[in-house]
Design an enzyme around this catalytic site. Structure first.
Site, PDB file in Angstrom:
ATOM      1  N   HIS A   1      -3.027  -4.707 -39.655  1.00  0.00           N
ATOM      2  CA  HIS A   1      -2.336  -5.396 -38.230  1.00  0.00           C
ATOM      3  C   HIS A   1      -1.111  -5.211 -38.055  1.00  0.00           C
ATOM      4  O   HIS A   1      -0.286  -5.325 -39.291  1.00  0.00           O
ATOM      5  CB  HIS A   1      -3.535  -7.131 -38.241  1.00  0.00           C
TER       6      HIS A   1
ATOM      7  N   LEU B   1      -3.659  18.996 -15.515  1.00  0.00           N
ATOM      8  CA  LEU B   1      -3.464  17.678 -15.994  1.00  0.00           C
ATOM      9  C   LEU B   1      -2.370  17.290 -16.309  1.00  0.00           C
ATOM     10  O   LEU B   1      -1.285  16.592 -16.263  1.00  0.00           O
ATOM     11  CB  LEU B   1      -4.480  16.756 -16.282  1.00  0.00           C
TER      12      LEU B   1
END
Ligand SMILES: Cc1cc2nc3c(=O)[nH]c(=O)nc-3n(C[C@H](O)[C@H](O)[C@H](O)COP(=O)(O)OP(=O)(O)OC[C@H]3O[C@@H](n4cnc5c(N)ncnc54)[C@H](O)[C@@H]3O)c2cc1C
Length: 468
Positions: free
Chosen positions: A447, A188
């Site tokens: 964040h 892959l």
């Protein structure tokens, strides 16, 4: 010359074992038959494949992914020679780095073919055919693995039309059509490289799923995303013949469940059906070193073979064929040889597929937990609900955490998504310390980061996610 340790093979297992042993005060030699150190991984594996995966992804993004960000570029043109030069330079700096570390740690690196004469004696033959015998207290077999063919099918790998992963790292032009036999990690990854550069790639896989052994939900999602990128899949298909035909080749396969055979044509066929332990010419049978049923050097929990003073690590012994598994075994064995307590935690070995998006996992899959009859709970969080992923247009995929139903101890983590190969390590560290999903969910995450999806999946495992 007499040594404490002679290591045969300088891949991630051998060279790391050598450095650690030298750091612990042992006198070490490493024998390598390739012209450069670093083994499969640095020369024809992990490192060159990642150089091409990165470069081909840049090419693909320049052609596809930038308009919507307000970055308008004219269609990129491919300079494959330059891309290959980038790959070669990356390999060179890595293998030179190993040679430098050998010097720094006073390790004798010897280029030549190593053969075990008996416990305590190794012969080395250089490319002129000259042989010398070295004496040592301990011998480490770290000879790695080699390309395996297709079971029961004679295939003539010429590395031009019918290629192994080695040829797949050095094609001189982009094939119009490529067939990849084997839907595992190597197939892959290299299939992705050539697909991004313009080849029409078809993956033919024996199993009903790609990435066999990975969590079922994860491999399904990975297949969907790769199919969206244009890779075609023929699953449950048993290849019965691969033959050259004019300038290209033909691959014949039939449904595993029975039915009519099909034949497809390609310019290049990549055989990516796995690897086998490499023990040829090592003199193992003469030295009495036992192999297991799959041809691997048989070792106990302390890397000892059945012959005192001879050890094995890496791809040539049991366990996943991964560079970091080989490295950790190298460190543990060096510690054992230096009289310390070396140990590898085989329950916590991460695995990464460097497609785009990446696929990463550590610990148990849902299928394994079911089979073992362990009661578990699942927490999932999709990147579509993650602010950073939206900002980067990288919303494909999800994080999935599996924890013990009773104790909440995390037993497995699985991620499909941009940067999954980096994010998996926080779950890995958590598992190494026996942590719970609540531990992870209550750990403050910066964040906005993709890693917040890991925290949210952990929150979902022990209670509820916030942002969904
Ligand atoms: C295309 C490809 C991509 C890969 N990508 C990744 C990846 O991204 N991440 C990952 O973890 N793993 C990856 N792997 C697997 C990884 O390369 C192996 O797990 C790793 O190299 C095993 O390390 P090792 O030290 O056991 O053996 P090897 O790296 O195979 O090294 C063994 C060395 O021993 C030498 N040798 C053999 N016999 C003798 C002898 N008689 N005398 C002297 N020298 C000898 C060989 O020449 C070789 O250099 C990849 C493999 C391939 C093929």
């Amino acid at each position: 010359m007499s040594y404490d340790v002679i290591i045969i093979g300088s891949g991630p297992g051998g060279y790391v074992c050598a450095i650690k042993a030298a750091q612990l005060g042992l006198k070490v030699a490493v024998i390598e038959k390739r012209a450069t150190y670093g083994g499969t991984c640095l020369n024809i594996g992990c490192i060159p494949s990642k150089a091409l995966l990165h470069a081909s992804e840049m090419f693909h993004q320049a052609g596809h992914g930038m308009d919507s960000l307000g970055v308008e570029v004219s269609a990129p043109t491919l300079n494959l020679t330059k891309m290959m030069a980038h790959k070669d330079a990356t390999v060179k700096s890595n293998v030179d780095g190993v040679a430098f570390l050998f010097k720094k740690n006073k390790i004798d690196g010897i280029i030549g073919t190593g053969k075990i004469v008996s416990a305590g004696k190794v012969s080395v033959t250089n490319d002129k055919g000259e042989e010398q015998i070295l004496e040592t207290k301990n011998i480490v077999i770290a000879t790695g693995s080699d390309v395996a063919g297709i079971p029961g099918v004679a295939v003539d790998i010429d590395e031009t039309v019918i290629i192994s992963s080695t040829g797949g790292l050095s094609l001189e032009k982009v094939p119009a059509r490529m067939i990849v036999v084997g839907g595992g990690v190597i197939g892959l990854e290299l299939g992705s490289v050539w697909s991004r550069l313009g080849a029409k790639v078809t993956v033919v896989e024996y199993l009903d799923t790609i990435l066999g052994g990975m969590d079922g939900e994860v491999s399904k999602q990975a297949q969907r995303l790769l199919a969206k990128q244009g890779i075609e899949f023929q699953l449950g298909a048993k290849v019965t013949a691969v033959v050259k035909d004019g300038a290209g080749a033909k691959v014949t396969f039939e449904p595993v469940k029975g039915g009519e055979a099909s034949t497809i044509d390609a310019d290049v066929v990549l055989i990516a059906t796995g690897r086998k332990p490499y023990t040829e010419g090592l003199g193992l049978s003469e030295a009495g070193v036992a192999l297991d049923q799959r041809g691997r050097v048989e070792t106990d929990g302390h890397f000892r073979t059945n012959v005192a003073g001879i050890y094995g690590i890496g791809d040539v012994i049991k366990g996943p064929m991964l560079a970091h598994k080989a490295e950790d075994e190298g460190v543990a064995l060096a510690e054992i040889l230096a009289g310390q307590a070396g140990h590898v935690n085989y329950d916590v070995i991460p695995a990464v597929v460097y497609t785009q998006p990446e696929v990463a996992s550590v610990g148990k899959t849902e299928e394994e937990l079911k089979a073992a009859g362990i009661a578990y709970k699942v927490g999932k969080f999709p990147f579509t609900a993650n602010g950073r992923a939206r900002a980067m247009q990288a919303t494909d995929g999800f994080v999935k955490i599996l924890a013990d139903k009773e104790t909440d101890r995390v037993l497995g983590g699985h991620i499909v998504g941009f940067g999954a190969g980096e994010m998996i390590h926080e779950i890995t560290v958590l598992m190494e310390f026996g942590g719970s999903s609540e531990d992870l969910g209550r750990t403050c995450h910066a964040h906005p980061t993709m890693s917040e999806a890991v925290k949210e999946a952990a929150l979902a495992t022990f209670f509820k996610p916030i942002h969904m």
